[in-house]
Design a protein around this motif. Structure first.
Motif, PDB file in Angstrom:
ATOM      1  N   LEU A 107       0.831  -1.210   0.000  1.00 10.90           N
ATOM      2  CA  LEU A 107       0.000   0.000   0.000  1.00 10.90           C
ATOM      3  C   LEU A 107       0.860   1.252   0.000  1.00 10.90           C
ATOM      4  N   ASN A 108       2.000   1.194   0.670  1.00  9.76           N
ATOM      5  CA  ASN A 108       2.912   2.335   0.659  1.00  9.76           C
ATOM      6  C   ASN A 108       3.441   2.595  -0.751  1.00  9.76           C
ATOM      7  N   ASP A 109       3.778   1.530  -1.483  1.00 13.11           N
ATOM      8  CA  ASP A 109       4.233   1.708  -2.865  1.00 13.11           C
ATOM      9  C   ASP A 109       3.109   2.243  -3.750  1.00 13.11           C
ATOM     10  N   ARG A 110       1.886   1.810  -3.500  1.00 14.68           N
ATOM     11  CA  ARG A 110       0.762   2.360  -4.259  1.00 14.68           C
ATOM     12  C   ARG A 110       0.605   3.854  -3.992  1.00 14.68           C
ATOM     13  N   LEU A 111       0.759   4.252  -2.737  1.00 15.37           N
ATOM     14  CA  LEU A 111       0.681   5.666  -2.382  1.00 15.37           C
ATOM     15  C   LEU A 111       1.766   6.458  -3.112  1.00 15.37           C
ATOM     16  N   ILE A 112       2.989   5.957  -3.093  1.00 16.51           N
ATOM     17  CA  ILE A 112       4.106   6.649  -3.736  1.00 16.51           C
ATOM     18  C   ILE A 112       3.877   6.759  -5.243  1.00 16.51           C
ATOM     19  N   SER A 113       3.439   5.673  -5.850  1.00 20.54           N
ATOM     20  CA  SER A 113       3.175   5.679  -7.284  1.00 20.54           C
ATOM     21  C   SER A 113       2.111   6.720  -7.638  1.00 20.54           C
ATOM     22  N   LEU A 114       1.049   6.777  -6.858  1.00 25.04           N
ATOM     23  CA  LEU A 114      -0.025   7.740  -7.117  1.00 25.04           C
ATOM     24  C   LEU A 114       0.428   9.169  -6.841  1.00 25.04           C
ATOM     25  N   THR A 156      -3.628   9.515   7.599  1.00 23.71           N
ATOM     26  CA  THR A 156      -4.560  10.638   7.528  1.00 23.71           C
ATOM     27  C   THR A 156      -3.891  11.837   6.862  1.00 23.71           C
ATOM     28  N   ALA A 157      -2.632  12.098   7.258  1.00 20.40           N
ATOM     29  CA  ALA A 157      -1.887  13.202   6.650  1.00 20.40           C
ATOM     30  C   ALA A 157      -1.694  12.979   5.157  1.00 20.40           C
ATOM     31  N   MET A 158      -1.407  11.744   4.768  1.00 19.77           N
ATOM     32  CA  MET A 158      -1.205  11.446   3.351  1.00 19.77           C
ATOM     33  C   MET A 158      -2.459  11.716   2.525  1.00 19.77           C
ATOM     34  N   GLU A 159      -3.615  11.578   3.126  1.00 15.84           N
ATOM     35  CA  GLU A 159      -4.855  11.844   2.400  1.00 15.84           C
ATOM     36  C   GLU A 159      -5.188  13.323   2.358  1.00 15.84           C
ATOM     37  N   LEU A 160      -4.933  14.053   3.449  1.00 11.62           N
ATOM     38  CA  LEU A 160      -5.435  15.425   3.578  1.00 11.62           C
ATOM     39  C   LEU A 160      -4.452  16.504   3.149  1.00 11.62           C
ATOM     40  N   LEU A 161      -3.148  16.229   3.216  1.00 12.67           N
ATOM     41  CA  LEU A 161      -2.165  17.279   2.912  1.00 12.67           C
ATOM     42  C   LEU A 161      -2.112  17.574   1.414  1.00 12.67           C
ATOM     43  N   PRO A 162      -1.726  18.800   1.057  1.00 15.09           N
ATOM     44  CA  PRO A 162      -1.543  19.137  -0.369  1.00 15.09           C
ATOM     45  C   PRO A 162      -0.494  18.230  -1.005  1.00 15.09           C
ATOM     46  N   ARG A 180       4.384  14.803  -1.099  1.00 17.41           N
ATOM     47  CA  ARG A 180       5.564  14.273  -1.775  1.00 17.41           C
ATOM     48  C   ARG A 180       6.835  14.529  -0.983  1.00 17.41           C
ATOM     49  N   GLN A 181       6.926  15.703  -0.335  1.00 20.13           N
ATOM     50  CA  GLN A 181       8.123  15.990   0.453  1.00 20.13           C
ATOM     51  C   GLN A 181       8.246  15.037   1.637  1.00 20.13           C
ATOM     52  N   LEU A 182       7.146  14.774   2.313  1.00 20.62           N
ATOM     53  CA  LEU A 182       7.175  13.827   3.432  1.00 20.62           C
ATOM     54  C   LEU A 182       7.565  12.427   2.957  1.00 20.62           C
ATOM     55  N   LEU A 183       7.069  12.038   1.794  1.00 14.27           N
ATOM     56  CA  LEU A 183       7.420  10.734   1.251  1.00 14.27           C
ATOM     57  C   LEU A 183       8.899  10.677   0.862  1.00 14.27           C
ATOM     58  N   ARG A 184       9.436  11.771   0.314  1.00 14.81           N
ATOM     59  CA  ARG A 184      10.872  11.804   0.001  1.00 14.81           C
ATOM     60  C   ARG A 184      11.693  11.589   1.254  1.00 14.81           C
ATOM     61  N   TRP A 185      11.326  12.270   2.330  1.00 14.51           N
ATOM     62  CA  TRP A 185      12.065  12.121   3.579  1.00 14.51           C
ATOM     63  C   TRP A 185      11.959  10.702   4.115  1.00 14.51           C
ATOM     64  N   LYS A 186      10.797  10.087   3.953  1.00 10.89           N
ATOM     65  CA  LYS A 186      10.623   8.721   4.433  1.00 10.89           C
ATOM     66  C   LYS A 186      11.475   7.743   3.643  1.00 10.89           C
ATOM     67  N   MET A 187      11.527   7.915   2.309  1.00  8.72           N
ATOM     68  CA  MET A 187      12.227   6.960   1.464  1.00  8.72           C
ATOM     69  C   MET A 187      13.727   7.183   1.408  1.00  8.72           C
ATOM     70  N   ASP A 188      14.171   8.407   1.628  1.00  9.94           N
ATOM     71  CA  ASP A 188      15.600   8.712   1.541  1.00  9.94           C
ATOM     72  C   ASP A 188      16.044   9.392   2.825  1.00  9.94           C
ATOM     73  N   PRO A 189      16.440   8.611   3.837  1.00  2.95           N
ATOM     74  CA  PRO A 189      16.794   9.185   5.146  1.00  2.95           C
ATOM     75  C   PRO A 189      17.885  10.245   5.086  1.00  2.95           C
ATOM     76  N   LYS A 190      18.758  10.172   4.068  1.00  2.32           N
ATOM     77  CA  LYS A 190      19.859  11.140   3.987  1.00  2.32           C
ATOM     78  C   LYS A 190      19.354  12.556   3.760  1.00  2.32           C
ATOM     79  N   THR A 191      18.144  12.707   3.221  1.00  3.74           N
ATOM     80  CA  THR A 191      17.622  14.032   2.922  1.00  3.74           C
ATOM     81  C   THR A 191      16.846  14.650   4.087  1.00  3.74           C
TER      82      THR A 191
END
Length: 370
Positions: A278-285, A327-333, A338-349
């Motif tokens: 489901l996380n990959d589906r979220l990222i893809s979308l 909930t944040a993933m659904e409601l945030l702009p 996308r920025q939160l997902l970048r931080w989750k997937m790439d800890p160095k950033t």
């Protein structure tokens, strides 16, 4: 009968069963990792367990084959006639292997001192899969943290039901796994085309349907981080997620096939209860909705499905944190999402404050977002 998952078992001095060690075949798979290959081979030789070392080169264009030849009869070399990927290399090594235990070691990883011997001491007849933690290392071999983190409980016992209902359990990557020959005989060979990458994903998805697994918190090997790794190092997050989704589709198909052989039921939509899927589906979308491979899918639907998942062996604080995240993933702009997902997937950033908060959440609150 399905037993509930228990936390991974720590190994303490004196825990190992007695008796002789089982014979072991170590299959080292290599593609353009000549610079790392000596460390992998030498780490197995240093274990002094009489390992049958099979090195499969998948048509490397670097010096990998010269490195292999330099070891003479200390290894069994296998030179693939054409590039077949991870699954094909597994198959080629398996065809030569004679050990009671099979260890697939990626050529860019290596065994920690005493790690393989301790792993073999955990051998139990009838257990088909053994999981161990790994230490991260950099290109020079300098060790760092633990993979997966200790806060993440690895699956143990009879996890057939969990696989058939959710499509996944928490496991490790190739070099943190040992396999019993009696189990692999039921599920090999691997479809080389479907599993050109992460072939262990197939094995851990079907082997527990035939027997139990054991998991230990002791570290056995090192997971080397470098710039030429698999799709998980891709900067194109949308493409990376789609590869993960396609890999899952193949795994789900394999689960259904092997469950059917045994007359076991399987949930109709395995991915709908698989949080990593489901996380990959979220990222893809979020990053490439026009290329998303699931027709009619939406972020709202993915969030609803994720909130409905009730994983075993998680704390209330983790459940609450997961609910807030989705909930944040659904409601945030879209840009913030996308920025939160970048931080989750790439800890160095991640900014320092977020990295510090993540460590606090894992260590003090028992929260580990998966």
């Amino acid at each position: 009968m399905n037993k509930p998952l228990a936390p991974a078992s720590p190994i303490r001095s004196g825990d190992a069963p007695g008796g002789d060690l089982p014979t072991v075949s170590v299959i080292i798979t290599c593609y353009n990792y000549g610079r790392f290959l000596p460390a992998a081979i030498d780490s197995v030789l240093a274990e002094d367990v009489g390992a049958e070392i099979i090195v499969v080169d998948d048509c490397s264009s670097d010096n990998s084959r010269d490195v292999m030849r330099s070891y003479g009869d200390k290894i069994i070399p296998v030179f693939q006639p054409h590039n077949q990927g991870h699954g094909g290399a597994f198959n080629a090594g398996w065809a030569k292997a004679t050990g009671d235990v099979i260890y697939f070691l990626d050529a860019d990883d290596f065994v920690l001192p005493g790690g393989l011997k301790r792993g073999l001491q955990m051998y139990e007849p009838g257990v088909l899969l053994y999981q161990f933690r790994m230490r991260y290392s950099d290109e020079t071999g300098t060790l760092a943290g633990v993979h997966p983190p200790m806060e993440m409980p690895l699956g143990v016992g009879d996890i057939s039901r969990q696989l058939r209902e959710q499509g996944r359990f928490y496991t490790n990557v190739t070099s943190g796994l040992l396999f019993a020959r009696e189990g692999l005989e039921k599920v090999m060979p691997i479809d080389a085309e479907d599993y050109r990458m992460s072939a262990e994903g197939y094995l851990v998805s079907v082997l527990p349907l035939y027997g139990p697994c054991r998991s230990f918190d002791e570290t056995m090997s090192s997971y080397r981080l470098h710039g030429a790794q698999n799709w998980k190092a891709q900067a194109d997050f949308g493409a990376r997620a789609r590869k993960g989704l396609n890999h899952d589709f193949h795994r789900y198909e394999a689960i259904r096939k092997h469950a059917e052989r045994q007359g076991l039921p399987v949930a109709a939509n395995l991915g709908d209860a698989d949080l990593l899927h489901l996380n990959d589906r979220l990222i893809s979308l979020a990053f490439a909705p026009g290329e998303h491979p699931i027709p009619g899918d939406s972020i709202a639907r993915v969030v609803r499905l994720a909130k409905a998942v009730r994983p075993e062996a998680v704390s209330r604080s983790e459940i609450a944190a997961r609910w807030l995240w989705w909930t944040a993933m659904e409601l945030l702009p879209g840009g913030v999402r996308r920025q939160l997902l970048r931080w989750k997937m790439d800890p160095k950033t991640r900014p320092a404050w977020l990295a510090n908060f993540g460590r606090f959440a894992r260590r003090r609150l028992g929260v580990f977002m998966r």
